[in-house]
Design a protein around this motif. Structure first.
Motif, mmCIF file in Angstrom:
data_model
loop_
_atom_site.group_PDB
_atom_site.id
_atom_site.type_symbol
_atom_site.label_atom_id
_atom_site.label_comp_id
_atom_site.label_asym_id
_atom_site.label_seq_id
_atom_site.Cartn_x
_atom_site.Cartn_y
_atom_site.Cartn_z
ATOM 1 N N ASP A 24 0.832 -1.198 0.000
ATOM 2 C CA ASP A 24 0.000 0.000 0.000
ATOM 3 C C ASP A 24 0.869 1.251 0.000
ATOM 4 N N THR A 25 0.600 2.166 -0.916
ATOM 5 C CA THR A 25 1.368 3.418 -0.914
ATOM 6 C C THR A 25 0.839 4.288 0.239
ATOM 7 N N GLU A 28 -2.462 5.550 -0.706
ATOM 8 C CA GLU A 28 -3.535 4.555 -0.602
ATOM 9 C C GLU A 28 -4.029 4.447 0.842
ATOM 10 N N SER A 32 -7.781 5.223 1.905
ATOM 11 C CA SER A 32 -8.601 4.227 2.607
ATOM 12 C C SER A 32 -9.254 4.854 3.829
ATOM 13 N N SER A 68 -3.044 14.021 1.598
ATOM 14 C CA SER A 68 -2.950 13.470 0.229
ATOM 15 C C SER A 68 -2.514 14.516 -0.787
ATOM 16 N N HIS A 132 -10.118 10.080 -9.705
ATOM 17 C CA HIS A 132 -9.696 8.696 -9.947
ATOM 18 C C HIS A 132 -9.503 8.429 -11.434
ATOM 19 N N LYS A 136 -5.680 7.820 -11.083
ATOM 20 C CA LYS A 136 -5.562 6.496 -10.458
ATOM 21 C C LYS A 136 -5.614 5.455 -11.561
ATOM 22 N N ASP A 138 -6.129 1.507 -12.697
ATOM 23 C CA ASP A 138 -6.702 0.253 -12.171
ATOM 24 C C ASP A 138 -6.824 -0.778 -13.246
#
Ligand code: HEM
Length: 138
Positions: A24-25, A28, A32, A68, A132, A136, A138
């Protein structure tokens, strides 16, 4: 020997579990935490009786947003060197817009303005989706 056979799968599961956790960065982890507060808020944001709980959840979102916004998305590494600064600037701008909306949400909840709180919450959802999509992978 039997003991070793029994314990090996357990060790394997533990190792895999721990290594995926370690991957996990830092962002992240922040995201979360933001997700946890955001999901809880979704259930209560329109309930003026839950004002104190809502303000606490908003404070959590604010904190994770601030942290962040000082980080770099891991997709930054995939950008061509010449485009990295602009990519990070764009990320920062979207995070700033998000932070602004979090403050608007805080003001609406403080004032007990349910309609404005809901509108801000929905805007945050749009900004999250856009963030995202843009940053981001995925
Ligand atoms: C309500 C707001 C938001 C929520 C609930 C949220 C939630 C999440 C979650 C659950 C993850 C995955 C974490 C993991 O894999 O363990 C994530 C990752 C990520 N989010 Fe968000 N997010 C929000 C807003 C934003 C915004 C506004 C941006 C950008 C402007 C953003 C950019 C990212 C990026 C770049 C990642 C990947 C992490 C990395 O690169 O290390 N998110 N987010």
């Amino acid at each position: 020997m039997k003991m070793l056979k029994r314990i090996t799968p357990l060790l394997l599961v533990l190792t895999l579990g721990l290594s995926s956790y370690a991957e996990d960065t830092p962002m992240e982890k922040e995201m979360s935490a933001m997700n946890k507060a955001y999901k809880a808020l979704k259930k209560s944001v329109e309930d003026p009786a839950k004002k104190d709980e809502n303000l606490k959840l908003i404070a959590d979102i604010k904190k994770t947003t601030e942290t962040s916004s000082k980080m770099e998305p891991k997709t930054t590494a995939d950008q061509p060197a010449a485009g990295k600064a602009a990519y990070l600037e764009k990320y920062k701008a979207q995070m700033d817009a998000f932070a602004k909306e979090v403050s608007a949400l805080e003001a609406a909840v403080t004032a007990g303005n349910t309609a404005a709180a809901k509108a801000s919450f929905d805007k945050l959802n749009d900004l999250k989706k856009k963030g995202h999509e843009d940053f981001k992978k995925d």
